[in-house]
Motif scaffolding. Sequence first.
Motif, short mmCIF file in Angstrom:
data_model
loop_
_atom_site.label_atom_id
_atom_site.label_comp_id
_atom_site.label_asym_id
_atom_site.label_seq_id
_atom_site.Cartn_x
_atom_site.Cartn_y
_atom_site.Cartn_z
N ALA A 1 0.87 -1.18 0.00
CA ALA A 1 0.00 0.00 0.00
C ALA A 1 0.90 1.22 0.00
O ALA A 1 1.98 1.20 0.59
CB ALA A 1 -0.91 -0.01 1.23
N ILE B 1 -6.95 -4.68 4.16
CA ILE B 1 -7.33 -3.62 3.22
C ILE B 1 -8.42 -2.74 3.83
O ILE B 1 -8.30 -1.51 3.86
CB ILE B 1 -7.80 -4.24 1.88
CG1 ILE B 1 -6.63 -4.99 1.22
CG2 ILE B 1 -8.37 -3.17 0.95
CD1 ILE B 1 -7.04 -5.94 0.10
N ASP B 2 -9.50 -3.37 4.32
CA ASP B 2 -10.66 -2.63 4.81
C ASP B 2 -10.43 -1.92 6.13
O ASP B 2 -10.98 -0.84 6.37
CB ASP B 2 -11.85 -3.57 4.98
CG ASP B 2 -12.32 -4.17 3.67
OD1 ASP B 2 -11.96 -3.65 2.59
OD2 ASP B 2 -13.04 -5.19 3.71
N TRP C 1 -5.32 -0.43 5.56
CA TRP C 1 -4.79 0.41 4.48
C TRP C 1 -5.75 1.53 4.09
O TRP C 1 -5.33 2.69 3.97
CB TRP C 1 -4.40 -0.41 3.25
CG TRP C 1 -3.70 -1.71 3.50
CD1 TRP C 1 -3.80 -2.84 2.74
CD2 TRP C 1 -2.76 -2.06 4.55
NE1 TRP C 1 -3.01 -3.86 3.26
CE2 TRP C 1 -2.37 -3.41 4.37
CE3 TRP C 1 -2.24 -1.37 5.64
CZ2 TRP C 1 -1.47 -4.05 5.22
CZ3 TRP C 1 -1.35 -2.02 6.50
CH2 TRP C 1 -0.98 -3.34 6.27
N GLN C 2 -7.03 1.22 3.88
CA GLN C 2 -7.97 2.27 3.47
C GLN C 2 -8.17 3.35 4.53
O GLN C 2 -8.06 4.53 4.23
CB GLN C 2 -9.30 1.64 3.02
CG GLN C 2 -9.16 0.91 1.70
CD GLN C 2 -10.43 0.20 1.26
OE1 GLN C 2 -11.40 0.10 2.00
NE2 GLN C 2 -10.41 -0.32 0.04
N PRO C 3 -8.46 2.99 5.80
CA PRO C 3 -8.62 4.06 6.80
C PRO C 3 -7.32 4.81 7.09
O PRO C 3 -7.35 6.00 7.40
CB PRO C 3 -9.16 3.35 8.04
CG PRO C 3 -9.01 1.89 7.80
CD PRO C 3 -8.86 1.68 6.33
N LYS D 1 -4.99 5.51 4.81
CA LYS D 1 -4.87 6.45 3.69
C LYS D 1 -5.77 7.65 3.90
O LYS D 1 -5.37 8.80 3.70
CB LYS D 1 -5.21 5.77 2.37
CG LYS D 1 -4.14 4.86 1.86
CD LYS D 1 -4.55 4.19 0.55
CE LYS D 1 -3.51 3.18 0.13
NZ LYS D 1 -3.84 2.52 -1.14
N LYS D 2 -6.99 7.39 4.34
CA LYS D 2 -7.96 8.46 4.59
C LYS D 2 -7.46 9.40 5.68
O LYS D 2 -7.50 10.62 5.56
CB LYS D 2 -9.30 7.83 4.98
CG LYS D 2 -10.47 8.73 4.93
CD LYS D 2 -11.73 7.91 5.22
CE LYS D 2 -12.96 8.65 4.80
NZ LYS D 2 -14.16 7.88 5.05
#
Length: 131
Positions: free
Chosen positions: A10, A117-118, A121-123, A125-126
Amino acid sequence: MQTKVIRQTATFPAKPSEVYELLMDSRKHASFSGAKANISRKVGGKFTAYDGYCEGTNLELIENKKIVQSWRGKDWPEGHYSTLSYTLSPVKTGTRLSFYQSGVPVKNYVHIKQGWIDHYWQPMKKKLAAK
């Protein structure tokens, strides 16, 4: 018990030190995950995250570069731990995180693989994009 390996990468819009802190600082971890975390910053120290769903021990810590931990989910077979590593590398757009986790029980593999991922990595990045 049969196990599998997870490999993921990521890229985050932040310096390696900021990514390292999100993973290793209890308050910052809780700020992106929305769940309680208690993380030791010492080799041999224990951690829990996601309100106690995951737990383990820090095996190797190289500040802003690498984290190696023993790690298990609460619903895993008693006493079974995987080994995971986060390796942080500076890139033009921020930081590339290379993730490797061995020893993931086959029955938990799909859930854990998607969970990184859920729920990480996604939170992350946010959170880092909003700084």
